[in-house]
Scaffold this active site. Structure first.
Site, PDB file in Angstrom:
ATOM      1  N   GLN A 121      18.441   0.660   0.208  1.00 37.61           N
ATOM      2  CA  GLN A 121      17.123   0.063   0.448  1.00 37.61           C
ATOM      3  C   GLN A 121      16.668  -0.724  -0.769  1.00 37.61           C
ATOM      4  OE1 GLN A 121      13.210   2.325   0.654  1.00 37.61           O
ATOM      5  NE2 GLN A 121      13.510   1.878   2.821  1.00 37.61           N
ATOM      6  N   GLY A 122      16.484  -2.023  -0.620  1.00 40.33           N
ATOM      7  CA  GLY A 122      16.016  -2.895  -1.685  1.00 40.33           C
ATOM      8  C   GLY A 122      14.600  -3.371  -1.427  1.00 40.33           C
ATOM      9  N   SER A 124      11.405  -1.868  -3.493  1.00 41.26           N
ATOM     10  CA  SER A 124      10.578  -1.835  -4.703  1.00 41.26           C
ATOM     11  C   SER A 124      11.127  -2.749  -5.791  1.00 41.26           C
ATOM     12  CB  SER A 124      10.489  -0.411  -5.253  1.00 41.26           C
ATOM     13  OG  SER A 124       9.852   0.443  -4.337  1.00 41.26           O
ATOM     14  N   SER A 156      17.911   2.874  -3.264  1.00 42.57           N
ATOM     15  CA  SER A 156      18.555   4.117  -2.855  1.00 42.57           C
ATOM     16  C   SER A 156      20.010   3.909  -2.472  1.00 42.57           C
ATOM     17  CB  SER A 156      17.803   4.731  -1.670  1.00 42.57           C
ATOM     18  OG  SER A 156      16.425   4.844  -1.943  1.00 42.57           O
ATOM     19  N   GLU A 239      10.513   5.864   8.236  1.00 40.21           N
ATOM     20  CA  GLU A 239      10.699   6.608   6.997  1.00 40.21           C
ATOM     21  C   GLU A 239       9.664   7.708   6.859  1.00 40.21           C
ATOM     22  OE1 GLU A 239      11.612   5.577   2.329  1.00 40.21           O
ATOM     23  OE2 GLU A 239      10.294   4.241   3.444  1.00 40.21           O
TER      24      GLU A 239
END
Length: 377
Positions: A121-122, A124, A156, A239
């Site tokens: 997951q990109g 932040s 992540s 999520e």
């Protein structure tokens, strides 16, 4: 709100229980929890078993109630968790299933379900965490590709991922929420660099992600250009809505283990500790009922969790931290032994009031979207 299960759902539960009872004894030993390449191989191997048995689809091609039953039963049986493919199975996959084109669903969902590909997951950035809409990673259209430049942080599972669900800014002139797009980034593309970050527990499940003029095909965009914020809200609803269900079951199981440990070491004689354990049991029972309510609501409204997921996330994050603080009290001096799984989990629990949207953000969502309170100025 009906929180009961139908005969068909109970039949699904019984069949899953039988399969787990037959399958779990033959699993290989789990790898070191800090060995993410090893965990990727192990977790994806488990996902392949689920797929071959007909259970690989439950994360998005099944009713919300079936997903709830699946997560409940696999956790109760002590089955492997989604692990290294957390993002693919619980975030990116459901988002693509809900928002992707038929071609995108055909390309990406099958490999995730079979355990062939892992996602990270990109979202932040160093200056865009809770205020995610202020992200500055740019994507400039160049023919049939976007040229992406920028930096992500807390990405992540980046070091073992094949794909990244990436948020980029495609419009710098309009309102910031309306200039974001959601892209599927191939992690082996030229210009992608990964630098793992070591957590307090010693794990490298997060990383910094550097993007230097990376070309991403336009066909990898999920949703319309500049509509990525809406697509992201779909991702975050998963999520915050159902991704933590298995962990609630795990926490309830841990409470029983804590009570047994307290009886064995004499701490059960402390009435204050018994009250804390009783309060936590009530809190996690309430969270389980809230989960059932959110799932029932999602099933009635098309399968995507709503703002109720923020209520769950807010209370679960704090209850989990209190649970592991209580575990440390039960363990006494052994709470300093990082070789004990409880202690590693305690360190991990410190992040829950930040991960998947801080508690402050969840309170804003609850205030504005559920209670109807005005936005602050």
């Amino acid at each position: 709100m009906d929180l009961s299960y139908t005969d068909e759902e109970e039949e699904f539960r019984a069949g899953l229980r039988d399969w787990l009872a037959a399958e779990l004894p033959g699993l290989p030993d789990r790898p070191d929890p800090l060995d993410w390449p090893g965990r990727r191989a192990y977790d994806c191997g488990w996902q392949r078993r689920l797929h071959d048995a007909g259970y690989g689809h439950v994360h998005w091609d099944a009713s919300p109630t079936q997903r709830l039953i699946f997560l409940e039963e696999t956790e109760r049986a002590g089955a492997p968790y989604v692990g290294a493919n957390f993002v693919g199975l619980l975030h990116a996959g459901p988002t693509i299933a809900a928002e992707g084109t038929p071609a995108q669903r055909a390309r990406w969902l099958g490999p995730v379900l079979r355990g062939d590909e892992v996602w990270c997951q990109g979202f932040s950035e160093p200056d865009a965490g809770s205020d995610l809409a202020s992200l500055r990673t740019r994507a400039v259209r160049d023919g049939d590709a976007y040229v992406v430049t920028g930096q992500k942080i807390w990405t992540s599972h980046a070091e073992v991922a094949d794909w990244c669900e990436l948020l980029v800014r495609t419009d710098t002139e309009g309102p910031r929420h309306r200039g974001i797009s959601w892209l599927a980034l191939p992690m082996d593309a030229p210009g992608v660099s990964v630098r793992p970050l070591r957590t307090l527990a010693g794990s490298t499940e997060f990383a910094e992600l550097f993007l230097d003029e990376v070309r991403v095909p336009v066909e990898n965009r999920v949703g319309d250009e500049n509509d990525g914020w809406r697509v992201t809200m779909v991702t975050l609803s998963f999520e915050r809505g159902t991704a933590f269900v298995g962990e609630v079951v795990a926490c309830r199981r841990l409470l029983g283990e804590l009570a047994r440990a307290a009886r064995e070491n004499g701490r059960w004689d402390d009435p204050a500790l018994r009250r804390r354990l009783g309060g936590l049991a009530a809190a996690f029972q309430a969270l389980w009922r809230l989960t059932q309510r959110n799932v029932s609501e999602a099933q009635a409204t098309g399968g995507v969790p709503g703002a109720g997921g923020s209520v769950f996330k807010l209370h679960y994050s704090h209850a989990r931290q209190e649970l592991y603080d209580t575990a440390a009290e039960v363990l006494g001096p052994d709470a300093l032994d990082l070789g004990r799984e409880w202690n590693l989990d305690r360190l991990s629990s410190l992040s829950y009031t930040i991960a998947a949207g801080t508690s402050q953000i969840q309170r804003n969502i609850v205030a504005e979207r559920i209670l109807g309170l005005p936005k602050g100025r």
